[in-house]
Scaffold this motif. Structure first.
Motif, PDB file in Angstrom:
ATOM      1  N   LEU A 174       0.834  -1.147  -0.006  1.00 53.29           N
ATOM      2  CA  LEU A 174      -0.103   0.085   0.159  1.00 53.29           C
ATOM      3  C   LEU A 174       0.883   1.271   0.011  1.00 53.29           C
ATOM      4  O   LEU A 174       0.622   2.430  -0.615  1.00 53.29           O
ATOM      5  CB  LEU A 174      -0.716  -0.123   1.213  1.00 53.29           C
ATOM      6  CG  LEU A 174      -2.105  -1.133   1.084  1.00 53.29           C
ATOM      7  CD1 LEU A 174      -2.804  -1.133   2.425  1.00 53.29           C
ATOM      8  CD2 LEU A 174      -3.184  -0.745   0.038  1.00 53.29           C
ATOM      9  N   THR A 175       1.664   1.210   0.638  1.00 50.12           N
ATOM     10  CA  THR A 175       2.947   2.318   0.618  1.00 50.12           C
ATOM     11  C   THR A 175       3.415   2.583  -0.707  1.00 50.12           C
ATOM     12  O   THR A 175       3.662   3.720  -1.243  1.00 50.12           O
ATOM     13  CB  THR A 175       4.153   1.969   1.684  1.00 50.12           C
ATOM     14  OG1 THR A 175       3.434   1.855   3.008  1.00 50.12           O
ATOM     15  CG2 THR A 175       4.923   3.510   1.784  1.00 50.12           C
ATOM     16  N   GLU A 176       3.961   1.489  -1.356  1.00 47.20           N
ATOM     17  CA  GLU A 176       4.125   1.648  -2.620  1.00 47.20           C
ATOM     18  C   GLU A 176       3.282   2.065  -3.590  1.00 47.20           C
ATOM     19  O   GLU A 176       3.659   3.117  -4.475  1.00 47.20           O
ATOM     20  CB  GLU A 176       5.043   0.280  -3.221  1.00 47.20           C
ATOM     21  CG  GLU A 176       5.451   0.225  -4.542  1.00 47.20           C
ATOM     22  CD  GLU A 176       6.850   0.984  -4.690  1.00 47.20           C
ATOM     23  OE1 GLU A 176       6.991   1.653  -5.857  1.00 47.20           O
ATOM     24  OE2 GLU A 176       7.413   1.307  -3.807  1.00 47.20           O
ATOM     25  N   LEU A 177       2.052   1.728  -3.557  1.00 55.45           N
ATOM     26  CA  LEU A 177       0.968   2.113  -4.362  1.00 55.45           C
ATOM     27  C   LEU A 177       0.778   3.676  -3.965  1.00 55.45           C
ATOM     28  O   LEU A 177       0.703   4.649  -5.030  1.00 55.45           O
ATOM     29  CB  LEU A 177      -0.315   1.465  -4.146  1.00 55.45           C
ATOM     30  CG  LEU A 177      -0.379   0.070  -4.890  1.00 55.45           C
ATOM     31  CD1 LEU A 177      -1.686  -0.565  -4.353  1.00 55.45           C
ATOM     32  CD2 LEU A 177      -0.354   0.314  -6.356  1.00 55.45           C
ATOM     33  N   ALA A 178       0.873   4.013  -2.933  1.00 53.31           N
ATOM     34  CA  ALA A 178       0.645   5.603  -2.701  1.00 53.31           C
ATOM     35  C   ALA A 178       1.656   6.455  -3.022  1.00 53.31           C
ATOM     36  O   ALA A 178       1.546   7.446  -3.606  1.00 53.31           O
ATOM     37  CB  ALA A 178       0.471   5.597  -0.859  1.00 53.31           C
ATOM     38  N   ALA A 179       2.822   5.926  -2.949  1.00 53.77           N
ATOM     39  CA  ALA A 179       4.054   6.665  -3.626  1.00 53.77           C
ATOM     40  C   ALA A 179       3.973   6.763  -5.163  1.00 53.77           C
ATOM     41  O   ALA A 179       4.165   7.845  -5.784  1.00 53.77           O
ATOM     42  CB  ALA A 179       5.400   5.958  -3.382  1.00 53.77           C
ATOM     43  N   ARG A 180       3.567   5.511  -5.673  1.00 52.62           N
ATOM     44  CA  ARG A 180       3.195   5.617  -7.261  1.00 52.62           C
ATOM     45  C   ARG A 180       2.181   6.688  -7.733  1.00 52.62           C
ATOM     46  O   ARG A 180       2.239   7.355  -8.633  1.00 52.62           O
ATOM     47  CB  ARG A 180       2.974   4.395  -7.684  1.00 52.62           C
ATOM     48  CG  ARG A 180       4.234   3.353  -7.843  1.00 52.62           C
ATOM     49  CD  ARG A 180       3.694   2.015  -8.458  1.00 52.62           C
ATOM     50  NE  ARG A 180       4.851   1.055  -8.327  1.00 52.62           N
ATOM     51  CZ  ARG A 180       4.612  -0.222  -8.709  1.00 52.62           C
ATOM     52  NH1 ARG A 180       3.306  -0.522  -9.357  1.00 52.62           N
ATOM     53  NH2 ARG A 180       5.725  -0.805  -8.582  1.00 52.62           N
TER      54      ARG A 180
ATOM     55  N   ALA B 131       3.436  10.209  -7.426  1.00 55.98           N
ATOM     56  CA  ALA B 131       4.303  10.585  -8.482  1.00 55.98           C
ATOM     57  C   ALA B 131       3.601  10.705  -9.949  1.00 55.98           C
ATOM     58  O   ALA B 131       3.925  11.684 -10.572  1.00 55.98           O
ATOM     59  CB  ALA B 131       5.459   9.115  -8.780  1.00 55.98           C
ATOM     60  N   VAL B 132       2.590   9.975  -9.945  1.00 51.69           N
ATOM     61  CA  VAL B 132       1.654  10.045 -11.032  1.00 51.69           C
ATOM     62  C   VAL B 132       0.839  11.648 -11.068  1.00 51.69           C
ATOM     63  O   VAL B 132       0.714  12.402 -12.035  1.00 51.69           O
ATOM     64  CB  VAL B 132       0.390   9.224 -11.529  1.00 51.69           C
ATOM     65  CG1 VAL B 132      -0.440   9.346 -12.394  1.00 51.69           C
ATOM     66  CG2 VAL B 132       1.417   7.575 -11.660  1.00 51.69           C
ATOM     67  N   ALA B 133       0.634  11.961  -9.973  1.00 57.80           N
ATOM     68  CA  ALA B 133       0.004  13.169  -9.625  1.00 57.80           C
ATOM     69  C   ALA B 133       0.737  14.204  -9.949  1.00 57.80           C
ATOM     70  O   ALA B 133       0.358  15.353 -10.370  1.00 57.80           O
ATOM     71  CB  ALA B 133      -0.959  13.224  -8.235  1.00 57.80           C
ATOM     72  N   GLU B 134       2.049  14.246  -9.475  1.00 60.15           N
ATOM     73  CA  GLU B 134       3.201  15.345  -9.940  1.00 60.15           C
ATOM     74  C   GLU B 134       3.182  15.281 -11.340  1.00 60.15           C
ATOM     75  O   GLU B 134       3.546  16.341 -11.686  1.00 60.15           O
ATOM     76  CB  GLU B 134       4.310  14.981  -9.066  1.00 60.15           C
ATOM     77  CG  GLU B 134       4.173  15.095  -7.449  1.00 60.15           C
ATOM     78  CD  GLU B 134       5.388  14.414  -6.671  1.00 60.15           C
ATOM     79  OE1 GLU B 134       6.299  14.413  -7.433  1.00 60.15           O
ATOM     80  OE2 GLU B 134       5.439  14.819  -5.446  1.00 60.15           O
ATOM     81  N   ASP B 135       3.369  14.261 -11.825  1.00 64.02           N
ATOM     82  CA  ASP B 135       3.575  14.098 -13.550  1.00 64.02           C
ATOM     83  C   ASP B 135       2.378  14.904 -14.153  1.00 64.02           C
ATOM     84  O   ASP B 135       2.847  15.822 -15.045  1.00 64.02           O
ATOM     85  CB  ASP B 135       3.840  12.805 -13.649  1.00 64.02           C
ATOM     86  CG  ASP B 135       4.272  12.696 -15.324  1.00 64.02           C
ATOM     87  OD1 ASP B 135       5.143  13.661 -15.783  1.00 64.02           O
ATOM     88  OD2 ASP B 135       3.797  11.952 -15.982  1.00 64.02           O
ATOM     89  N   LEU B 136       1.200  14.749 -13.568  1.00 61.27           N
ATOM     90  CA  LEU B 136      -0.034  15.235 -14.268  1.00 61.27           C
ATOM     91  C   LEU B 136       0.058  16.821 -13.967  1.00 61.27           C
ATOM     92  O   LEU B 136      -0.156  17.435 -14.874  1.00 61.27           O
ATOM     93  CB  LEU B 136      -1.117  14.508 -13.862  1.00 61.27           C
ATOM     94  CG  LEU B 136      -1.380  13.195 -14.484  1.00 61.27           C
ATOM     95  CD1 LEU B 136      -2.927  12.745 -13.559  1.00 61.27           C
ATOM     96  CD2 LEU B 136      -1.822  13.161 -16.076  1.00 61.27           C
TER      97      LEU B 136
END
Length: 131
Positions: free
Chosen positions: A111-117, A120-125
């Protein structure tokens, strides 16, 4: 012994009492007078002896009723005290076991890994939207 003048049923009486007990005598006389006035209002003129006798009996009836209520209240108090004593002497209840589910460490890591991903996707967007 001080003398006290009391009025019962529109008649005055001189009564001796112990020093310091005048207020108790006056209070008792007022109760007797209240009963005598009820009697006089219902019957009319009554000889003093009969008025005092009947008034005294009416007060005695009220006193007997109050005594009955007092005895009932005392019995109820005794019963409640026994109940309180019984409840206080009861053993403490056994502690209840409460199980809380534990999330396995690998699930927490995933879950921690999914939250980090997701971050990262939100920052990229956001970066693409500003560009």
């Amino acid at each position: 012994m001080p003398d006290q003048i009391i009025t019962i049923g529109h008649k005055e009486f001189t009564v001796a009492c112990q020093p310091g007990e005048e207020q108790y005598l006056v209070s008792a006389a007022e109760m007797l007078d209240a009963e005598a006035r009820i009697l006089l209002n219902q019957i009319g003129r009554v000889p003093a002896e009969r008025m005092l006798l009947m008034s005294g009996l009416m007060l005695a009836d009220k006193t007997a009723e109050a005594d009955d209520k007092l005895k009932a209240a005392q019995a109820e108090i005794a019963s409640l005290r026994e109940e309180i004593s019984r409840l206080h002497s009861r053993p403490d209840p056994q502690p209840r076991r409460v199980e809380v589910p534990v999330i396995p460490a690998d699930v927490t890591d995933a879950l921690t890994e999914l939250a980090a991903r997701a971050e990262a996707v939100a920052e990229d967007l956001e970066a693409r939207a500003k560009a």
